[in-house]
Write an enzyme that holds these catalytic residues in place. Structure first.
Site, mmCIF file in Angstrom:
data_model
loop_
_atom_site.group_PDB
_atom_site.id
_atom_site.type_symbol
_atom_site.label_atom_id
_atom_site.label_comp_id
_atom_site.label_asym_id
_atom_site.label_seq_id
_atom_site.Cartn_x
_atom_site.Cartn_y
_atom_site.Cartn_z
ATOM 1 N N ASP A 18 0.823 -1.214 0.000
ATOM 2 C CA ASP A 18 0.000 0.000 0.000
ATOM 3 C C ASP A 18 0.855 1.260 0.000
ATOM 4 O O ASP A 18 0.674 2.147 -0.838
ATOM 5 C CB ASP A 18 -0.932 0.013 1.200
ATOM 6 C CG ASP A 18 -2.038 -1.018 1.095
ATOM 7 O OD1 ASP A 18 -1.893 -1.973 0.313
ATOM 8 O OD2 ASP A 18 -3.049 -0.872 1.804
ATOM 9 N N ARG A 98 -2.116 5.446 17.022
ATOM 10 C CA ARG A 98 -2.271 6.414 15.934
ATOM 11 C C ARG A 98 -1.912 7.847 16.325
ATOM 12 O O ARG A 98 -1.295 8.568 15.534
ATOM 13 C CB ARG A 98 -3.696 6.349 15.371
ATOM 14 C CG ARG A 98 -4.060 5.024 14.716
ATOM 15 C CD ARG A 98 -2.914 4.388 14.006
ATOM 16 N NE ARG A 98 -3.281 3.221 13.208
ATOM 17 C CZ ARG A 98 -2.466 2.214 12.985
ATOM 18 N NH1 ARG A 98 -1.257 2.212 13.518
ATOM 19 N NH2 ARG A 98 -2.835 1.200 12.224
ATOM 20 N N ASP A 127 -8.910 4.587 11.339
ATOM 21 C CA ASP A 127 -7.574 5.174 11.392
ATOM 22 C C ASP A 127 -7.479 6.509 10.664
ATOM 23 O O ASP A 127 -6.749 7.405 11.091
ATOM 24 C CB ASP A 127 -6.545 4.199 10.819
ATOM 25 C CG ASP A 127 -6.167 3.124 11.816
ATOM 26 O OD1 ASP A 127 -6.460 3.292 13.015
ATOM 27 O OD2 ASP A 127 -5.573 2.109 11.401
ATOM 28 N N SER A 182 -5.846 -8.573 7.310
ATOM 29 C CA SER A 182 -5.325 -7.230 7.518
ATOM 30 C C SER A 182 -4.866 -7.174 8.968
ATOM 31 O O SER A 182 -5.657 -7.386 9.886
ATOM 32 C CB SER A 182 -6.422 -6.188 7.256
ATOM 33 O OG SER A 182 -5.971 -4.900 7.617
#
Length: 406
Positions: A18, A98, A127, A182
Site C-alpha cells: 500500500d 495512531r 484510522d 489485515s
C-alpha cells in the site's frame, strides 16, 4: 488538491504494498517531493528494508525512529491508569498508537518544511479519523492527503497492477505463507481483520494467532508473577525494574506463553459500521487485572466508582481519535490525580488463559483488617450504628411502598 499545490509531503511509510504504491502515486499525481516516516512501536518487523525501498524510489529524506519507550510511557500507560476498555472488551491497541504516529508526522513536516502529510488508511476505517484529528489538533493549517479517498486503486489486484506498471518491487510470499488478514501490530497488541473473519459466526483459524499459545496447549503448571506499581504505572516485574517498553514486552512473552490475551470482538466503528476483529493483547490483559487489583486497596470507594463511570467516555475518545482533545486532557488530569497513591505490589497467577489475582499489598492501603475482620474487632466498628444507617436509606422505599409505588 491540484497538482502543484503540494511541494513536499511526509508519508507514514511501512514499505509494504500500500505505502509503496502511495509513495509513487504522490510523486506522480502531485508532482511533489516525498519524505518517508517509519515508526518502530514494537511491531516486531525489521524496518531497515523500508529505508532501501524508499531510497530506490528516489526519497532523499528518510525518517526511521524507535518510538517504543515513548509509545508505552506516554500513551499506553496513561490509558491503563483509567482501566480503559472500549465497549467492555477492546484494549485499544491500534487506537492508542495512531496519535503518536500522527504527532511525529506533523513534527517532521515542520522540521522538513513540508506542506502536507499523507497516510494509507482507507475511507472505511477508524484510522483515517485518528490520524487526521490528531494532525489538525496539533497543526490546524496542515494539509492531509488520504489517497484511498482519492484514487481508483480500490483493490489489491489494482494495487499490484499499478506496482508492476511502475516497476515497484514488492516482496511476495507464497500463498501458503502469506497471511490473508489485515494486521496491525505494536507493543500493546496484534490485530486481525478480513478474510473469514468477516463472517462473525466463523471461528478463527487456529493458525492465525501469532503471539499466544492456545489456552488448551498452555503449560499445565501455573506461573506466578509480581508487578510493582508507582503512581498507577507498572515499574517492575518480580522486583526487577524495567523501562516501560521492556516491561510490556516481558509481560507479552509471559502472557503469550500462558495463553492469555485473545479476544474476538464485533465493535462499532466511529464511521458507523460494525466490524469484527480478533486481537492478542497478552501484556495488556495482565496489566489491566493487576492495575485494578492495586487500585482496590489504594483508591477511595467513590473515586474508584467515579473513575469507572468516566472510563467508557474516555475509551470512546481514544477509539474515535480524540487523544489531543481538551476533553481527553481534562479526563486524564482527573484520572492522574487519583493515581498519586496507587503504589504497591500485585501477585498474579497465570494459568491456561486466565489471570488470577492472589495477593496485593501497599504501604498506602486503605484496607483495615481491624474493621474488616469477622472476628472480634475490639470496638473498631460499632455494628449497632448500621440500624440507623439502614432505616435512613430505606425511608424513601418505605414511603413509596405505602403509596403503592413499589
Amino acid at each position: 488538491m491540484a497538482q502543484g499545490a503540494i511541494k513536499k509531503v511526509v508519508l507514514a511509510y511501512s514499505g509494504g504494498l500500500d505505502t509503496s504504491v502511495i509513495l509513487k502515486w504522490l510523486q506522480e499525481h502531485y508532482g511533489c517531493e516525498v519524505v518517508t516516516f517509519t515508526a518502530d512501536i514494537g511491531q516486531g518487523e525489521e524496518l531497515e528494508p523500508a529505508r532501501a525501498k524508499a531510497q530506490r524510489a528516489g526519497v532523499k529524506e528518510i525518517y526511521i525512529e524507535d518510538l517504543r519507550e515513548e509509545f508505552v510511557r506516554d500513551f499506553v500507560f496513561p490509558m491503563f491508569r483509567a482501566n480503559t476498555l472500549y465497549e467492555g472488551e477492546y484494549l485499544l491497541g491500534t487506537s492508542i498508537a495512531r496519535p503518536l504516529i500522527a504527532k511525529r508526522l506533523v513534527e517532521i513536516a515542520a522540521e522538513t518544511g513540508a506542506d502536507a502529510i499523507a497516510h494509507g488508511a482507507t475511507g472505511k476505517g477508524n484510522d483515517q479519523v485518528r490520524f487526521e484529528l490528531t494532525a489538525y489538533a496539533l497543526n490546524p493549517e496542515i494539509r492531509v492527503i488520504a489517497p484511498w479517498r482519492e484514487w481508483e486503486l480500490t483493490s489489491r489486484e489494482k494495487l499490484m497492477a499499478y506496482a508492476e506498471r511502475h516497476g515497484i518491487a514488492i516482496e511476495m510470499k507464497r500463498d501458503g505463507n502469506r497471511s490473508p488478514y489485515s494486521m496491525d501490530a505494536n507493543l500493546l497488541h496484534i490485530s486481525y481483520e478480513g478474510d473469514e473473519l468477516e463472517d462473525p459466526w466463523v471461528e478463527p483459524d487456529p493458525r492465525m494467532w501469532r503471539w499466544t499459545v492456545a489456552p488448551e496447549q498452555a503449560p499445565d503448571q501455573s506461573a506466578t508473577i509480581e508487578i510493582a506499581f508507582e503512581r498507577g504505572d507498572p515499574v517492575a516485574i518480580d522486583s526487577k525494574r524495567l523501562s516501560p517498553d521492556e516491561l510490556l514486552a516481558q509481560l507479552n512473552r509471559i502472557g503469550g506463553a500462558n495463553g492469555i490475551g485473545r479476544a474476538d470482538i464485533v465493535e462499532n466503528r466511529y464511521v458507523g459500521m460494525k466490524s469484527r476483529g480478533c486481537y492478542e493483547t497478552p501484556g495488556g490483559t495482565i496489566l489491566l487485572k493487576a492495575h485494578r487489583a492495586i487500585e482496590s486497596i489504594t483508591l477511595d470507594r467513590e473515586a474508584a466508582h467515579l473513575k469507572d463511570e468516566l472510563m467508557p467516555r474516555y475509551a470512546s475518545l481514544i477509539y474515535n481519535g480524540y487523544w489531543f482533545s481538551p476533553e481527553r486532557r481534562m479526563l486524564q488530569a482527573a484520572i492522574d490525580e487519583t493515581q498519586q497513591r496507587v503504589n504497591g505490589v500485585v501477585r498474579l497467577k497465570l494459568y491456561k488463559g486466565n489471570v488470577m489475582v492472589v495477593g496485593r499489598k501497599s504501604d498506602q492501603s486503605l484496607f483495615d483488617p481491624r474493621i474488616a475482620t469477622f472476628e472480634d474487632d475490639a470496638g473498631a466498628y460499632q455494628q449497632a450504628d448500621a440500624t440507623g444507617f439502614i432505616r435512613l436509606n430505606a425511608l424513601r422505599l418505605r414511603v413509596g411502598a405505602r403509596r403503592g409505588r413499589i
